[in-house]
Scaffold this active site. Structure first.
Site, short mmCIF file in Angstrom:
data_model
loop_
_atom_site.label_atom_id
_atom_site.label_comp_id
_atom_site.label_asym_id
_atom_site.label_seq_id
_atom_site.Cartn_x
_atom_site.Cartn_y
_atom_site.Cartn_z
N SER A 10 0.84 -1.20 0.00
CA SER A 10 0.00 0.00 0.00
C SER A 10 0.88 1.25 0.00
O SER A 10 1.64 1.50 0.94
CB SER A 10 -0.91 0.02 1.23
N HIS A 35 -1.04 -1.14 -4.43
CA HIS A 35 -2.33 -0.88 -3.78
C HIS A 35 -2.43 0.62 -3.48
O HIS A 35 -1.57 1.19 -2.81
CB HIS A 35 -2.41 -1.70 -2.49
N ASP A 37 -4.73 3.52 -1.82
CA ASP A 37 -5.83 3.78 -0.89
C ASP A 37 -6.41 5.16 -1.10
O ASP A 37 -5.79 6.17 -0.76
CB ASP A 37 -5.32 3.65 0.56
N MET A 39 -9.07 7.82 -0.06
CA MET A 39 -9.95 8.16 1.08
C MET A 39 -10.46 9.58 0.91
O MET A 39 -9.71 10.47 0.50
CB MET A 39 -9.18 8.06 2.39
N HIS A 68 -8.25 0.99 -4.15
CA HIS A 68 -9.18 0.70 -3.05
C HIS A 68 -9.91 1.99 -2.70
O HIS A 68 -9.34 2.89 -2.07
CB HIS A 68 -8.37 0.16 -1.86
N MET A 70 -12.21 4.14 -0.66
CA MET A 70 -12.90 4.31 0.63
C MET A 70 -13.60 5.66 0.55
O MET A 70 -13.18 6.65 1.18
CB MET A 70 -11.87 4.24 1.77
N MET A 141 -11.51 -6.33 5.09
CA MET A 141 -10.75 -5.36 5.88
C MET A 141 -10.47 -5.97 7.24
O MET A 141 -11.40 -6.32 7.99
CB MET A 141 -11.54 -4.06 6.07
N GLY A 146 -9.12 3.48 7.08
CA GLY A 146 -8.81 4.89 7.35
C GLY A 146 -7.33 5.17 7.59
O GLY A 146 -6.86 6.24 7.23
N PHE A 147 -6.63 4.23 8.18
CA PHE A 147 -5.23 4.50 8.53
C PHE A 147 -4.39 3.24 8.39
O PHE A 147 -4.87 2.13 8.67
CB PHE A 147 -5.13 5.01 9.98
N GLY A 149 -0.90 1.06 9.60
CA GLY A 149 -0.19 0.87 10.85
C GLY A 149 -1.03 0.40 12.01
O GLY A 149 -0.59 0.44 13.16
N ASP A 179 -6.68 -6.83 3.94
CA ASP A 179 -6.05 -5.51 4.04
C ASP A 179 -6.11 -5.00 5.48
O ASP A 179 -7.20 -4.79 6.03
CB ASP A 179 -6.82 -4.56 3.09
N GLY A 180 -4.94 -4.81 6.07
CA GLY A 180 -4.86 -4.22 7.41
C GLY A 180 -4.09 -5.09 8.38
O GLY A 180 -4.51 -6.21 8.68
N GLY A 181 -2.94 -4.59 8.82
CA GLY A 181 -2.16 -5.32 9.82
C GLY A 181 -1.56 -6.62 9.31
O GLY A 181 -1.29 -7.54 10.09
N GLY A 201 1.09 -2.47 4.11
CA GLY A 201 1.50 -1.07 4.17
C GLY A 201 2.78 -0.95 4.96
O GLY A 201 3.89 -1.00 4.43
C1 DX5 Z 1 -6.47 1.11 5.59
C2 DX5 Z 1 -5.94 0.85 4.19
C3 DX5 Z 1 -4.82 -0.10 4.13
C4 DX5 Z 1 -3.56 0.32 4.87
C5 DX5 Z 1 -2.80 -0.92 5.20
O1 DX5 Z 1 -7.67 1.76 5.51
O2 DX5 Z 1 -6.97 0.34 3.36
O3 DX5 Z 1 -4.50 -0.44 2.78
O4 DX5 Z 1 -2.77 1.18 4.13
O5 DX5 Z 1 -1.72 -0.57 6.02
P1 DX5 Z 1 -1.09 -1.60 7.06
O6 DX5 Z 1 -0.60 -2.79 6.26
O7 DX5 Z 1 0.01 -0.81 7.68
O8 DX5 Z 1 -2.18 -1.99 8.02
ZN ZN Z 2 -6.42 -0.54 1.33
#
Ligand code: DX5
Ligand code: ZN
Length: 230
Positions: A10, A35, A37, A39, A68, A70, A141, A146-147, A149, A179-181, A201
């Site tokens: 990402s 990827h 993002d 937003m 992606h 959002m 998800m 939204g963020f 990390g 996607d996420g963590g 990410g």
């Molecule tokens: C969150 C995003 C993710 C994010 C993933 O809303 O959709 O793509 O950037 O970041 P990590 O891998 O750090 O959770």
């Molecule tokens: Zn994403």
């Protein structure tokens, strides 16, 4: 036989003052997709990049651009992202009402672009049932969107398993993206349940040796996969 794992770093965790270099790093590391993002500050609290970024990224890479969205009202902006050069467009089911999700899929499929639907952590996997035969990918998800990390939400792997089961029962074959963590630790968990595309990410951009990180995560995730029909 095992399904191929794809890594989609990402760009949100990349260097906003040097995105060309961040895309170069993704290519040089041997990752498969970029990827992006998007937003809008409404569907999620954060505000990131949009159509002009995708158009610029298109000029400097041949890697698939995995967009992606959002955003609220995805039907308004989907044609703009198609025009900008996206290869995969994912919109959120929660951002649609009535038959909008079906219309969005149709709009995307009128071109050669892949269509995907994302669901937030609190949305039940069953909500994807009406679309499972029409989408190219389902996005689970594993954090609140939204963020970057954030920590992987436990149990997201079970949602992957439910979608994989739903797809098998419907004779559908969407990719399943998480996607996420996602990290070396969580990737095997979701891939053992049927995930085949991993968004990374922080785990990617914080790695000192990115090619080694990609190789290692693919190896560990592939080793965890259930054997498919030979
Ligand atoms: C969150 C995003 C993710 C994010 C993933 O809303 O959709 O793509 O950037 O970041 P990590 O891998 O750090 O959770
Ligand atoms: Zn994403």
């Amino acid at each position: 036989m095992y399904d191929k794992i794809r890594i989609a770093p990402s760009i949100l965790s990349g260097d906003f003052m040097d995105m060309a270099q961040s895309i170069d790093q993704i290519e040089a590391a041997g990752a498969q997709w970029v990827h992006i993002d998007v937003m809008d500050g409404h569907f999620v609290p954060n505000l990131t990049m949009g159509v002009p970024f995708v158009a610029q990224a298109r000029k400097i890479t041949d890697l698939p651009l995995d967009v992606h969205l959002m955003i609220t009202n995805p039907l308004v902006q989907i044609p703009w992202f198609i025009e900008a050069g996206a290869d995969i467009i994912t919109f959120h089911l929660e951002a649609t009402t009535g038959d909008e999700a079906h219309r969005a899929i149709e709009m995307i499929h009128e071109t050669n672009i892949k269509a995907a639907i994302a669901i937030k952590p609190k949305t039940d996997a069953c909500a994807l049932a009406p679309y499972i035969n029409d989408i190219d990918m389902a996005l689970v998800m594993s954090v609140e969107p939204g963020f970057s990390g954030q920590s992987f939400i436990e149990g997201s792997d079970l949602k992957v398993a439910r979608i994989a089961e739903m797809a098998t029962n419907s004779n559908a074959h969407p990719l399943i993206q998480v996607d996420g963590g996602i990290s070396i630790e969580t990737a095997p968990l979701v891939c053992s349940m049927g995930a085949d595309v991993l968004v990374c990410g922080n785990a990617f951009f914080k790695a000192d040796d990115k090619p080694a990180m990609v190789k290692q995560i693919i190896e560990k995730a592939s080793a965890s996969q259930m054997p498919q029909d030979a």
